[in-house]
Every structure is written in structure tokens, then in C-alpha cells.
Design an enzyme around this catalytic site. Sequence first.
Site, PDB file in Angstrom:
ATOM      1  N   HIS A 229       0.801  -1.823  -0.049  1.00  0.00           N
ATOM      2  CA  HIS A 229      -0.288   0.178  -0.078  1.00  0.00           C
ATOM      3  C   HIS A 229       1.010   1.344   0.160  1.00  0.00           C
ATOM      4  O   HIS A 229       0.622   1.984   0.683  1.00  0.00           O
ATOM      5  CB  HIS A 229      -0.724  -0.005   1.045  1.00  0.00           C
ATOM      6  CG  HIS A 229      -2.048  -0.991   0.830  1.00  0.00           C
ATOM      7  ND1 HIS A 229      -2.768  -1.000   2.267  1.00  0.00           N
ATOM      8  CD2 HIS A 229      -2.287  -2.143   0.580  1.00  0.00           C
ATOM      9  CE1 HIS A 229      -3.622  -2.632   2.250  1.00  0.00           C
ATOM     10  NE2 HIS A 229      -3.145  -2.744   1.063  1.00  0.00           N
TER      11      HIS A 229
ATOM     12  N   GLU B  60     -13.252   1.797  -4.063  1.00  0.00           N
ATOM     13  CA  GLU B  60     -14.439   2.952  -4.621  1.00  0.00           C
ATOM     14  C   GLU B  60     -13.679   4.406  -5.614  1.00  0.00           C
ATOM     15  O   GLU B  60     -12.433   4.447  -5.668  1.00  0.00           O
ATOM     16  CB  GLU B  60     -14.275   3.678  -2.978  1.00  0.00           C
ATOM     17  CG  GLU B  60     -15.031   2.530  -2.278  1.00  0.00           C
ATOM     18  CD  GLU B  60     -14.464   3.698  -0.195  1.00  0.00           C
ATOM     19  OE1 GLU B  60     -15.205   3.521   0.866  1.00  0.00           O
ATOM     20  OE2 GLU B  60     -14.017   5.023  -0.810  1.00  0.00           O
TER      21      GLU B  60
ATOM     22  N   TYR C 270     -12.809   9.893   4.013  1.00  0.00           N
ATOM     23  CA  TYR C 270     -13.375   9.092   3.585  1.00  0.00           C
ATOM     24  C   TYR C 270     -13.063   7.682   4.018  1.00  0.00           C
ATOM     25  O   TYR C 270     -14.220   6.701   3.494  1.00  0.00           O
ATOM     26  CB  TYR C 270     -12.514   8.739   2.488  1.00  0.00           C
ATOM     27  CG  TYR C 270     -12.201   9.639   1.433  1.00  0.00           C
ATOM     28  CD1 TYR C 270     -13.542  10.644   0.301  1.00  0.00           C
ATOM     29  CD2 TYR C 270     -11.661  11.464   1.308  1.00  0.00           C
ATOM     30  CE1 TYR C 270     -13.674  11.416  -0.208  1.00  0.00           C
ATOM     31  CE2 TYR C 270     -11.138  11.618   0.414  1.00  0.00           C
ATOM     32  CZ  TYR C 270     -12.535  12.496  -0.210  1.00  0.00           C
ATOM     33  OH  TYR C 270     -12.889  13.273  -1.024  1.00  0.00           O
TER      34      TYR C 270
ATOM     35  N   TYR D 142      -9.336  -9.830   4.521  1.00  0.00           N
ATOM     36  CA  TYR D 142      -9.567 -10.813   3.448  1.00  0.00           C
ATOM     37  C   TYR D 142      -9.757 -12.524   4.706  1.00  0.00           C
ATOM     38  O   TYR D 142      -9.290 -13.488   3.873  1.00  0.00           O
ATOM     39  CB  TYR D 142      -8.094 -11.014   3.368  1.00  0.00           C
ATOM     40  CG  TYR D 142      -7.488  -9.780   2.738  1.00  0.00           C
ATOM     41  CD1 TYR D 142      -7.991 -10.269   1.441  1.00  0.00           C
ATOM     42  CD2 TYR D 142      -6.971  -8.480   2.984  1.00  0.00           C
ATOM     43  CE1 TYR D 142      -7.855  -9.028   0.655  1.00  0.00           C
ATOM     44  CE2 TYR D 142      -6.512  -7.369   1.925  1.00  0.00           C
ATOM     45  CZ  TYR D 142      -6.951  -7.616   0.958  1.00  0.00           C
ATOM     46  OH  TYR D 142      -6.640  -6.504  -0.612  1.00  0.00           O
TER      47      TYR D 142
END
Length: 372
Positions: A150, A243, A253, A264
Amino acid sequence: MKTQAYTLFTCLMLATSPLAAGQVYTSTEHQFELTQVASGLEHPWSLAFLPGGDMLVTEREGRLRRIRDGVLVAAPISGVPELVVSGQGGLLDVVLHPQFAANHTLFLSYAHRSSDGMTTRVARATLEGDELTDVEVIFEALPRSGTSRHFAGRMAFDRSGYLYIAVGDRGDKDRAQDTGDDAGGVHRITINGEAAPGNPGLGNDEINDTLFTWGNRNIQGMTVHPESGAIWTHEHGPRGGDEINIVRSGTNYGWPEITYGIGYTGLPISFHTEKPGMAQPLHYWDPSIAPSGMAFYTGEHFPRWRSNLFVGALKMRKLVRLDIRDGKVREEEDILTELDERIRDVRDGPDGSLWLLTDSSNGKVYRLDPVQ
């Protein structure tokens, strides 16, 4: 006989290949052909168009490549800043300065390692021929961590000339709600790396100066709306909950406090899909498509696609077309499912075509052309 059989097999494969001569793809609005412009790229991540027709392509493995006269130049561009290739990290996005034709300035995002761990960096550089010069780091997300997930890295310029940089939550979801942490948000800076005027954290000790939004998991698509000039993004959810959002100053958000996905492991991350003070997505996918790359189409080749949003999908191996009007998705169409390739980047080309990168050890550059 073996040679004849092999030749026959090869001919059959070419005849049935999606890229066989004359292959026509059909969407609800247009028919098109797919032209392979380049191949042999190692996990290409981003595409940028230079004045005069050349293109730049980043390879996650750490190389910046040039396509000149429709041919991939063998030697990489030199002078790329020191970076680390680890997990999802490596050389990521490349964007050009709005006045690139005059100043030859570009910006690279990438993963970097030090004794304190890894992070996302952005460097500014000047492109002189096939060499980067005057390379300077102008942004570094802090604190660093040991994870290799990420990194985000997508970037875009707004019409005021400020640079937006996505930084993922680095695999530690709670960091996205910490406004004193650079992870899990969008940063807005000047070309010199300073916090852009009007950022919500200026004058507020609880919010980092460069942060523009937070509560973002891992943004892998960023583009500018051709009419409003607003920055649009999409981000990966976990299992479900990918999204699309419009970037607005000081907006939370929601990740991981609200999500349309699950963990997961199959267990909930949150029991909430909405909370006061947290933005709802304009659109979401469940199950996840693993979106990557995003562009509004503005060209002349496909007039009925104009202003449609195109999103690449890694997991689902397709190109998604979204007709969005008045803030709502009116139509969603899956395209190029038969290509069966991970779409990493999508770009609206200055030639009126739509361009794609595929993510593999033999990554390709494709151009969508209208059927004549």
C-alpha cells in the site's frame, strides 16, 4: 511432420488471438481495434505523453523507459533516483509539469528504504535527452514502516498547478485515521514540496500541513475531471469495497471506520458503511475488481465515449467504462474481458486514442483505435 504440426498450431493460435489482424472489439457504444505498441516491459506502472509524440513508461522494477516513433528504446533513461523494489513498491507514477514543454520538468513517485524502514517518496527532475538531471526529493511520507504494501503513489496536477500525491495506509489500517501521520491520505504540495496554500492542516497542529484528505486505504487511480477540474480517485478495498471518490479538502473518506468490504479472513473490518463526518463513495464495487489506473476520455475517435470514465482492473482483468452524470453512474460496461490481462494504467492520449498498460513480467502498451 512435427514442424508442420507446430506451424499449423501457430497459425491457428494467431488466427484466434485477440490481437490477430482485423480483430474487432465491440462495446455498447463503439467498435474498436487494439494495437500493441510495445511489449517486454517488466511490470509497467505509469504512462506519460511527451510533446512531439514520444512517451515515458515506468517499470516497477526501477526503470524509466522511452517509446520513440512507436518503438521501445532499449536503454532506460538514466538518473532515476535511488529506490527499493519490494512487494508492491518500486518505481511508480510519472507525471509531467504543466509547462513541461518549456521546462522539461517531471515528477516520479517511488518506494524508498532507509534504516528506519520503507516509505513513499516523490522526486522532481529535469529530462534532458535520455537522462534525468537536477533530481531532488520534494516529498517523503512519514513515519516509515517495515511493510511492503500500500505505497499508493498516484499523482496528478490540478488547474492551479498544485501536485496531489496519494499515500496508502502501508498495510496498517488505523494510520489512515491519524491526521498526524502521512499514511492513508492525499497530499497537496507545490512543485517545490511545500504545503499548498489552503491546505486544511495549515494553522492546525492536529493535521499534517501537506495532508489534503485522509481515511484512504490505497489509491491506485487519479485523474482530473475535464469539465470541473476536480481531482477524482479510486482506491482498493479489502474483499470488496473498491471506491471512486472526488477529492475535497479536509474530507475523511472513512477507512477503516466505514467500508463496503470485509477482511481477507472473511471477518468484518467494520460493521458500519456510513458514519457522520465521513464521505460516501460516488461508486463502489463488491466484489472487488482491484482497480488501477483511471482516465476520463476526451478525444475525437470515440465521440459517444466522451466524458466517460475508464478504469483498469487487475484482479478482474478488464477495462471498465462508466457513464457518470449528475454524480451518479448511469451505465457500467466491462470491456476487453477476453484479453485476460491485468490492466495497470489507463490514459487519455493527446492523439484521441485511449491507452493501456498491462501488469506482468512481459507488460505491454496498448492503444484503442476506432474501426475504420
